[in-house]
Design a protein around this motif. Structure first.
Motif, short mmCIF file in Angstrom:
data_model
loop_
_atom_site.label_atom_id
_atom_site.label_comp_id
_atom_site.label_asym_id
_atom_site.label_seq_id
_atom_site.Cartn_x
_atom_site.Cartn_y
_atom_site.Cartn_z
N ASP A 26 5.04 13.83 -8.18
CA ASP A 26 5.43 15.37 -9.12
C ASP A 26 4.78 14.87 -10.39
N SER A 27 4.18 15.77 -10.79
CA SER A 27 3.34 15.52 -11.43
C SER A 27 3.40 14.79 -12.63
N ASP A 28 5.34 14.44 -12.90
CA ASP A 28 5.52 14.00 -14.31
C ASP A 28 5.41 12.86 -14.35
N TYR A 29 6.09 12.24 -12.76
CA TYR A 29 6.38 11.23 -13.26
C TYR A 29 5.62 10.52 -13.33
N GLN A 30 5.67 9.22 -13.54
CA GLN A 30 4.85 7.63 -13.86
C GLN A 30 5.64 6.88 -13.62
N ALA A 31 4.95 6.06 -12.15
CA ALA A 31 5.25 4.42 -11.96
C ALA A 31 5.40 3.53 -13.12
N LEU A 32 6.98 3.32 -12.56
CA LEU A 32 6.37 1.99 -13.08
C LEU A 32 5.77 0.33 -12.47
N PRO A 33 5.89 -0.63 -13.35
CA PRO A 33 5.24 -1.50 -12.73
C PRO A 33 5.05 -2.34 -10.76
N GLN A 34 6.93 -2.09 -10.82
CA GLN A 34 6.80 -2.73 -9.69
C GLN A 34 7.23 -1.68 -8.64
N ALA A 35 6.59 -0.81 -8.96
CA ALA A 35 7.15 0.56 -8.04
C ALA A 35 6.36 0.39 -6.51
N ARG A 36 5.21 -0.50 -6.24
CA ARG A 36 4.58 0.19 -5.29
C ARG A 36 5.05 -1.39 -4.55
N ARG A 37 5.41 -2.17 -5.01
CA ARG A 37 6.30 -4.24 -4.52
C ARG A 37 8.09 -3.01 -3.65
N SER A 38 8.65 -2.50 -4.54
CA SER A 38 10.12 -2.27 -4.18
C SER A 38 9.74 -1.23 -3.55
N ILE A 39 8.54 -0.47 -2.64
CA ILE A 39 8.80 0.80 -1.80
C ILE A 39 8.83 -0.03 -0.35
N ALA A 40 7.11 -1.27 -0.68
CA ALA A 40 7.41 -1.94 0.70
C ALA A 40 8.18 -3.14 0.54
N ALA A 41 9.17 -3.31 -0.33
CA ALA A 41 10.82 -3.79 -0.07
C ALA A 41 11.41 -3.10 1.10
N ALA A 42 11.68 -1.86 0.24
CA ALA A 42 11.97 -0.41 1.59
C ALA A 42 11.89 -0.40 2.65
N ILE A 43 10.70 -0.58 2.61
CA ILE A 43 10.27 -0.42 4.47
C ILE A 43 10.28 -0.97 5.10
N ALA A 44 10.17 -2.21 4.51
CA ALA A 44 10.26 -3.85 5.17
C ALA A 44 11.77 -3.75 5.30
N ASN A 45 12.68 -3.05 4.93
CA ASN A 45 14.31 -3.65 5.11
C ASN A 45 14.61 -1.96 5.82
N TYR A 46 14.32 -1.32 6.14
CA TYR A 46 14.62 -0.17 7.06
C TYR A 46 13.16 0.22 7.71
N PRO A 47 12.49 -0.79 8.39
CA PRO A 47 11.10 -0.22 9.37
C PRO A 47 11.30 0.91 10.18
#
Length: 647
Positions: free
Chosen positions: A219-240
């Protein structure tokens, strides 16, 4: 420069990073269809008819955005325009003539020889922002937060749509054009796209880099937090093998704590429960969706104005899995006004009921088409007038969660989870409210006409009405009482849930009582409702105008009904009933308390200043980057049969 059809196609296909392609295959590919480029996406044939006089101001843009995803046999351009013209710094005419769309391309097996290695490809994300007349400063802050966390190969797509206010989108286009091209940020504006947000998302699905393996809706107002990319990659690895991973919504408004608590109750308590967490529907922002699964479903469905929930149900019915990931990785802002908050809640209620209304009409995929959802499960040989799909992966090689043969128990579990999530904002007290109205009308008519009716019997149904009200109130109080607010504690280790916070969140929720009870009823007789985007910009306001606007926006039906009931059954009335009088006064007091809580959250404040929650990225002046303006189109069609749920 001027590029003809053959050169254009060669540049497009060679840029798709498919070493299996050679010039011979390209020429066979082009000569098999004189009308343009056609690709296969799920059940949809998608065509781009490229003019011989296509003029590009920057050939790099073409290489970046006019690709065909040969590895997945999916056309990168997934839209047409009913014979209208689209301008992307070049003239492209897209034809949707039914006869020509039936034409297909013959693609040799050699073109797809590397498809089986697609699962080993590193995760690449396409962050997609759909904007509609948003404040440029806010969107730019969101883009900067994504730039601070994205990987080098990730892309950011901004599709500004369905408005013509140049002053709002021009600063965005300029900002994106001035960024270093290596940051891979692409901006598009289109004056009108059919299908509301689903239509814009389908347009982005066609525009995205096909090498990106996952779509991340932002969403246009949702600012990513510093850990966002790492958390997404970890979730994909956990649920491939999951097609959908949903992260929670969270808000950074410090002055609207009760609204925040009420909205986040859905994620803190409702979706947090195990039976929902393992079968989560999408809630929009920060939904991480496997691109191939979304394409094979035919894209986003426009059958509901809550396209995210609709997509989640479709995925489950088609044998795909999802998971709620209870990690806060971005923060957004709440609606600016009470009116906007009410409008947002009406849209959620109405859209979710649209999904429920069509729930049993959604047909699951056949087993063979479900197999095709897997990235490396399909090898397509398409001839000029017919399509033949050859499955090269045996059924026993497909992950179980991609091809499900669940028993009745698991199906009922999914139905329970769907009903729980889709009805989260809905309540069934509408029938009691309507009965309440009818009873008061009859009593009033009898009193005015001096009808010879035993009035005491007329108030008997009111006991049923207040029993229904009491069940609703107790059930919602129980839910808020058991909300441990784990996400709040995750963000702030010093946060402590308290009885007062839970009661205030419950009280604020009572302001939506009438909406949850009545606003979904028109769905039952097939009435459509337009998608209303929640505004992010603030108009000039004063304390007086804010107070007046809050009074107008607040639902008042139940308060009025109970005031009248209290008068009718008061000690001064011939219909005096102590129990009903106490019930009516109790509901009145609860509604007044609820109004006080929400008015405190939406009191007059100074206009917001948008801040950046992540590291700032300084724009680098370069040559023109990709900032494309679609100047005229009245209808962007998307994936086949988009207005249905079985696309």
């Amino acid at each position: 420069m001027t590029i003809g059809r053959e050169v254009y196609a060669e540049k497009s296909l060679l840029s798709s990073s498919s070493p299996a392609i050679n010039n011979q295959a390209l020429r066979q590919h082009i000569s098999s269809n004189d009308d343009g480029l056609i690709g296969l996406s799920g059940t949809s044939l998608l065509k781009i008819n490229v003019s011989e006089n296509s003029v590009l101001k920057d050939s790099k843009d073409q290489n970046d955005h006019f690709r065909e995803d040969v590895n997945n046999n999916i056309s990168h351009r997934a839209f047409n325009t009913n014979d209208n013209s689209i301008t992307f710094y070049q003239s492209v005419t897209v034809d949707n003539d039914s006869d020509s769309i039936k034409k297909t391309i013959k693609i040799k097996n050699a073109v797809l020889e590397n498809a089986s290695s697609s699962m080993a490809t590193p995760v690449r994300l396409s962050f997609q922002l759909m904007t509609h007349a948003e404040p440029a400063e806010m969107v730019i802050a969101t883009i900067k937060s994504l730039l601070a966390i994205k990987a080098t190969d990730d892309e950011i797509l901004i599709v500004d749509n369905n408005h013509t206010e140049i002053a709002l989108y021009e600063p965005l286009a300029k900002f994106c054009a001035e960024l270093n091209e290596r940051l891979n940020v692409h901006f598009y504006h289109i004056d009108a796209v059919a299908g509301f947000k689903a239509g814009a998302l389908n347009l982005a699905l066609g525009l995205m880099d096909p090498r990106c393996t996952y779509v991340v809706v932002v969403d246009s107002d949702y600012q990513a937090l510093p850990q966002a990319r790492r958390s997404i990659a970890a979730a994909i690895a956990n649920y491939p093998n999951h097609a959908l991973l949903q992260f929670p919504q969270f808000y950074r408004d410090a002055d609207r704590v009760d609204v925040h608590s009420e909205l986040n109750h859905y994620f803190n308590h409702h979706l947090y429960r195990p039976f929902n967490r393992q079968r989560a529907l999408s809630t929009g922002t920060y939904a991480v969706i496997r691109r191939t699964a979304l394409l094979r479903l035919g894209g986003w469905s426009g059958a509901s104005i809550t396209e995210d929930a609709q997509m989640g149900v479709l995925m489950h019915r088609h044998g795909l899995c999802s998971q709620f990931i209870p990690q806060v990785i971005a923060t957004g802002i709440l609606p600016n006004t009470l009116s906007d908050l009410m409008s947002q809640r009406r849209r959620w209620i109405y859209g979710n009921m649209q999904v429920l209304n069509s729930y049993f009409s959604i047909r699951p995929l056949s087993s063979q088409l479900a197999v095709a959802i897997n990235d490396d499960a399909i090898n397509t040989d398409v001839t000029n007038n017919n399509e033949v799909s050859k499955l090269t992966t045996p059924l026993n090689k497909i992950p179980l969660n991609l091809l499900q043969s669940d028993g009745i128990g698991e199906r009922l579990a999914y139905m329970r989870a769907h009903l729980s999530q889709l009805s989260a904002w809905i309540n069934l007290t509408g029938i009691f409210i309507l009965l309440h109205v009818c009873i008061l009308l009859i009593i009033t008519g009898a009193l005015l006409t001096d009808a010879s009716i035993n009035l005491s019997t007329l108030i008997m149904p009111l006991y049923v009405v207040y029993t229904g009200y009491a069940l609703f109130l107790i059930r919602r109080l129980w839910a808020y009482w058991h909300d441990r607010e784990p996400l709040n504690q995750q963000v702030n280790s010093n946060y402590t849930p308290s009885v007062n916070k839970r009661l205030r969140a419950w009280a604020l929720h009572l302001n939506f009582w009438e909406l949850g009870a009545l606003s979904w009823l028109p769905v039952l007789w097939g009435r459509d409702k337009p998608f209303i985007c929640t505004p992010k910009q603030e108009d000039s306001r004063t304390r007086r105008t804010v107070w007046a606007a809050n009074i107008v926006a607040l639902p008042k039906l139940l308060l009025m009904l109970n005031i009248i009931t209290a008068v009718v059954v008061s000690p001064l009335s011939p219909l005096y009933s102590p129990a009903l009088f106490i019930c009516a006064i109790t509901v009145c007091l609860l509604k007044l308390w609820a109004a006080k809580v929400i008015f405190a959250n939406y009191a007059y404040t100074e206009p917001k200043v948008y801040t950046i929650a992540a590291q700032s990225i300084t724009p680098i002046n370069t040559t023109q980057n990709s900032a494309f303006i679609i100047t005229k189109t009245s209808d962007i069609t998307k994936f086949e049969d988009k207005k249905t749920v079985n696309s």
